[in-house]
Design an enzyme around this catalytic site. Structure first.
Site, PDB file in Angstrom:
ATOM      1  N   SER A 145       0.859  -1.184   0.000  1.00  0.00           N
ATOM      2  CA  SER A 145       0.000   0.000   0.000  1.00  0.00           C
ATOM      3  C   SER A 145       0.891   1.227   0.000  1.00  0.00           C
ATOM      4  O   SER A 145       2.033   1.183   0.482  1.00  0.00           O
ATOM      5  CB  SER A 145      -0.891   0.015   1.252  1.00  0.00           C
ATOM      6  N   TYR A 158      -1.748  -0.784  10.461  1.00  0.00           N
ATOM      7  CA  TYR A 158      -1.828  -1.091   9.032  1.00  0.00           C
ATOM      8  C   TYR A 158      -0.619  -0.532   8.296  1.00  0.00           C
ATOM      9  O   TYR A 158       0.013  -1.237   7.501  1.00  0.00           O
ATOM     10  CB  TYR A 158      -3.113  -0.498   8.459  1.00  0.00           C
TER      11      TYR A 158
END
Length: 254
Positions: A145, A158
């Site tokens: 990501s 995350y």
């Protein structure tokens, strides 16, 4: 010369395993790989949802099998050797997120995200790497990501997990290259999905979209080309790469 372009990205005769394939990105990735000719094994915890994806692939003329898998459970990983007997491609996609300020995140939040997004991804990549080594090569695609490359608030576990995925990709690429195994990562930017669509319609969401140089959100289809590049012989001289698919968000002005 143009006749050679399509075969370069064809996955005919290849076998791909996609984790987190019951919905969202994983289901979409599985559909694209099947459309490119790969036989696909779908892995996730929700067997009924996997069966739905497999049925959609079959209706389009593709081939798909289902395996129930919890990447955080070592016992569940015992099902992988059979699924990887003839593996050529791994799309290492299973992941979760826990939102909230760093000071409010709990130990349980941290453990759930790190166990799924980092430890689980490592265990699956390791199993795939062993199988690919025995077969003489393959392609591992880790789903990272842009939050593993830049910072944002309210997603600490995350972001840390995805930063770990980026480094894991590079180290495994270094170690496995001699075995004919390519290890690369996709780093999606902000995408328009059913789960987050309500946020993008808020003032805060619209303000964030304006910070993306292309002034739009990504669509799932925007990942198709990069995915097929990394899965196919089109990237045969690429390993250790992290491809951002983010509308230029990573190069936006501070």
């Amino acid at each position: 010369m143009a006749d050679g372009i399509t075969p370069l990205f064809s996955l005919a005769g290849k076998h791909a395993l996609v984790t987190g394939a019951s919905s969202g990105l994983g289901a979409h990735f599985a559909m694209i790989l099947a459309e490119a000719g790969a036989a696909v094994t779908l892995a996730a915890r929700r067997k009924e949802a996997l069966a739905d994806v497999a049925e959609r692939i079959a209706r389009l003329g593709g081939s798909a099998k289902v395996v129930t898998l919890d990447v955080t459970d070592a016992a569940s990983l015992d099902a992988l050797p059979a699924a990887m007997a003839d593996i050529d491609i791994l799309v290492n996609n299973a992941g979760i997120v826990r939102d909230g300020p760093a000071l409010d995140q709990t130990e349980a939040d941290w453990d759930a995200v790190i166990d799924t997004n980092l430890k689980g991804m490592f265990l699956v990549a390791q199993a795939a790497g062993r199988a690919m080594k025995a077969r003489g090569g393959g392609s591992i695609i880790n789903i990272a990501s842009i939050l593993g490359l830049r910072q944002a608030g309210a997603v600490l576990p995350y972001a840390v997990s995805k930063a770990g995925v980026v480094q894991m990709t590079k180290v495994m690429a270094l170690e496995l290259a001699r075995h004919g195994i390519r290890v690369n990562a996709l780093a999606p930017g902000y995408l328009d999905t059913e789960l987050n669509r309500a946020f993008w319609e808020t003032d805060a969401g619209r303000a964030l979209i304006r910070r993306v140089p292309q002034r739009r959100l990504g669509q799932l289809e925007d990942l198709d080309g990069p995915l097929l590049l990394l899965a196919s012989d089109g990237s045969r001289f690429m390993t250790g790469a992290v491809i951002a698919v983010d509308g230029g968000h990573l190069v936006s002005s501070l």
